[in-house]
Design a protein around this motif. Sequence first.
Motif, short mmCIF file in Angstrom:
data_model
loop_
_atom_site.label_atom_id
_atom_site.label_comp_id
_atom_site.label_asym_id
_atom_site.label_seq_id
_atom_site.Cartn_x
_atom_site.Cartn_y
_atom_site.Cartn_z
N GLN A 1 1.09 -1.06 0.21
CA GLN A 1 -0.05 -0.32 -0.63
C GLN A 1 1.29 1.30 0.33
OE1 GLN A 1 -3.20 -0.55 -0.51
NE2 GLN A 1 -2.92 -2.03 -0.16
N THR A 2 2.46 1.06 1.13
CA THR A 2 2.93 2.36 0.52
C THR A 2 4.16 1.82 -0.20
OG1 THR A 2 3.74 1.58 3.03
CG2 THR A 2 1.86 3.31 2.80
N TYR A 3 4.84 2.85 -0.46
CA TYR A 3 6.35 2.95 -1.63
C TYR A 3 7.14 4.55 -0.80
CZ TYR A 3 5.00 6.77 -4.57
OH TYR A 3 4.54 8.29 -4.75
N ASN A 4 8.44 4.03 -1.45
CA ASN A 4 9.57 5.22 -1.05
C ASN A 4 10.53 4.78 -2.24
OD1 ASN A 4 10.66 7.40 -0.58
ND2 ASN A 4 10.30 7.48 1.33
N TYR A 5 12.06 5.59 -2.05
CA TYR A 5 12.64 5.49 -2.93
C TYR A 5 13.77 4.91 -2.70
CZ TYR A 5 9.75 7.71 -6.73
OH TYR A 5 8.46 8.39 -7.67
N ILE B 1 6.15 8.83 -11.27
CA ILE B 1 5.63 7.92 -10.42
C ILE B 1 4.88 8.34 -9.64
CG2 ILE B 1 6.97 6.13 -9.36
CD1 ILE B 1 9.05 6.25 -11.33
N ASP B 2 5.03 9.35 -8.88
CA ASP B 2 3.91 9.96 -7.15
C ASP B 2 2.71 9.57 -7.94
OD1 ASP B 2 6.42 9.30 -6.45
OD2 ASP B 2 6.91 11.73 -6.16
N SER B 3 2.23 10.83 -9.12
CA SER B 3 1.35 10.89 -9.72
C SER B 3 0.88 9.73 -10.24
CB SER B 3 1.46 11.81 -10.66
OG SER B 3 0.07 12.18 -11.94
N LYS B 4 0.82 8.68 -10.59
CA LYS B 4 0.83 7.78 -11.05
C LYS B 4 0.24 6.58 -10.34
CE LYS B 4 -0.43 4.46 -14.47
NZ LYS B 4 -2.15 4.89 -14.96
N LEU B 5 1.44 6.28 -8.89
CA LEU B 5 0.71 5.53 -8.33
C LEU B 5 -0.35 5.82 -7.00
CD1 LEU B 5 4.65 4.36 -7.00
CD2 LEU B 5 2.70 3.02 -8.60
N LYS B 6 -0.19 7.44 -7.09
CA LYS B 6 -1.45 8.23 -6.44
C LYS B 6 -2.62 7.16 -6.71
CE LYS B 6 -3.18 12.03 -3.97
NZ LYS B 6 -3.00 13.77 -3.63
N GLU B 7 -2.57 7.63 -8.32
CA GLU B 7 -3.83 7.27 -8.92
C GLU B 7 -4.31 5.22 -9.29
OE1 GLU B 7 -4.43 7.04 -13.77
OE2 GLU B 7 -3.67 8.84 -13.20
N ILE B 8 -3.27 5.20 -9.02
CA ILE B 8 -3.73 3.37 -8.88
C ILE B 8 -4.06 3.19 -7.13
CG2 ILE B 8 -1.86 1.07 -8.43
CD1 ILE B 8 -0.33 2.08 -10.68
N ASP C 1 8.25 5.11 6.45
CA ASP C 1 8.39 3.80 6.28
C ASP C 1 7.49 2.28 5.27
OD1 ASP C 1 9.93 1.02 8.04
OD2 ASP C 1 8.06 1.42 9.61
N ALA C 2 7.76 2.49 4.18
CA ALA C 2 7.37 1.74 2.99
C ALA C 2 7.40 0.20 3.40
CB ALA C 2 7.49 2.51 1.75
N ASP C 3 6.05 -0.26 2.64
CA ASP C 3 6.32 -1.21 2.56
C ASP C 3 6.91 -2.33 1.11
OD1 ASP C 3 3.97 -0.87 4.19
OD2 ASP C 3 1.95 -1.50 2.47
N PHE C 4 6.92 -1.17 0.45
CA PHE C 4 8.20 -1.35 -1.07
C PHE C 4 9.06 -0.24 -1.15
CE2 PHE C 4 4.31 -0.21 -3.91
CZ PHE C 4 5.28 0.08 -4.36
N VAL D 1 15.27 1.12 -15.85
CA VAL D 1 14.88 0.33 -15.37
C VAL D 1 14.36 0.56 -14.54
CG1 VAL D 1 15.60 -2.07 -14.64
CG2 VAL D 1 16.54 -0.69 -16.64
N ILE D 2 12.64 0.41 -13.92
CA ILE D 2 11.80 0.93 -12.73
C ILE D 2 11.91 -0.63 -11.89
CG2 ILE D 2 9.64 1.79 -11.64
CD1 ILE D 2 9.78 3.19 -13.86
N GLU D 3 12.49 -1.22 -10.55
CA GLU D 3 12.13 -1.81 -10.07
C GLU D 3 11.66 -1.63 -8.63
OE1 GLU D 3 15.93 -4.14 -11.75
OE2 GLU D 3 16.03 -3.40 -9.57
N PHE D 4 10.53 -2.12 -8.29
CA PHE D 4 9.79 -2.77 -7.16
C PHE D 4 10.72 -3.60 -6.19
CE2 PHE D 4 5.66 -0.96 -8.64
CZ PHE D 4 6.40 0.33 -9.36
N VAL D 5 11.21 -3.39 -5.58
CA VAL D 5 12.11 -4.37 -3.92
C VAL D 5 11.26 -4.04 -2.84
CG1 VAL D 5 13.75 -4.55 -2.98
CG2 VAL D 5 13.96 -3.91 -5.46
N ASP D 6 10.62 -5.20 -2.19
CA ASP D 6 10.16 -5.58 -1.25
C ASP D 6 11.25 -5.76 0.47
OD1 ASP D 6 9.45 -6.31 1.17
OD2 ASP D 6 7.97 -7.47 0.47
N VAL D 7 12.02 -4.89 0.97
CA VAL D 7 13.11 -4.46 1.64
C VAL D 7 12.70 -5.27 3.24
CG1 VAL D 7 14.01 -2.04 1.03
CG2 VAL D 7 12.79 -2.34 3.03
N SER D 8 11.66 -5.98 3.53
CA SER D 8 10.81 -5.96 4.50
C SER D 8 11.45 -7.74 4.79
CB SER D 8 10.19 -5.91 4.99
OG SER D 8 8.74 -6.66 4.59
N ASN D 9 11.45 -7.74 3.06
CA ASN D 9 11.84 -9.68 2.46
C ASN D 9 13.23 -9.84 2.02
OD1 ASN D 9 10.99 -12.39 2.04
ND2 ASN D 9 8.92 -11.44 1.02
#
Length: 173
Positions: free
Chosen positions: A34-38, A58-65, A72-75, A123-131
């Motif tokens: 549900q949350t992200y950061n860079y 990206i911020d605008s599009k992800l907010k739209e999504i 402290d983001a989920d990814f 290249v845009i990558e989404f990474v789960d740092v808690s995992n």
Amino acid sequence: MKRLKILIVAVLLASCGTLVNYDYEKSTDFSQYQTYNYFDEMQTGLSALDTKRIKRAIDSKLKEIGLNKAHDADFYIDINSETVQYRNNSNVGVGVGGTGRNVGGGISVGIPLNSQKHTREIVIEFVDVSNGERLFWQAISEDTYTQNASPEKRQDNFDKLVEKIFENYPPKQ
């Protein structure tokens, strides 16, 4: 003849577009994010201003999504870019042909009108740092661009690029 013209125009339009390839971890439950950061020390390969532009898009599009930016983001998102400069070379072609008793030949020379073409891969990558810093989604885009575009045109280009990149996010599993 009319169909041939339509086919040629369609091929030309398709070749001018942005190419985007996606990949993702099939076992990922995208609804848990549900949350992200860079990433803090991200080296994007873009100028500082272009980095701000793409992050703004990206911020605008992800907010739209429906995703929200949080400390402290989920990814976390990583962005990498590489610019490739292609050089168009002149071409020389020789042909021979004929019909019936007539035989003909010809020589053609291709002279490039625009001698260099710039292509940028992002290249845009989404990474789960808690995992354990698990990469779970990736998009690779390739697009031509103009180096001396105005700031407004650059932002518009990034907005369109990000729209294309995220048109299939989250992936339908």
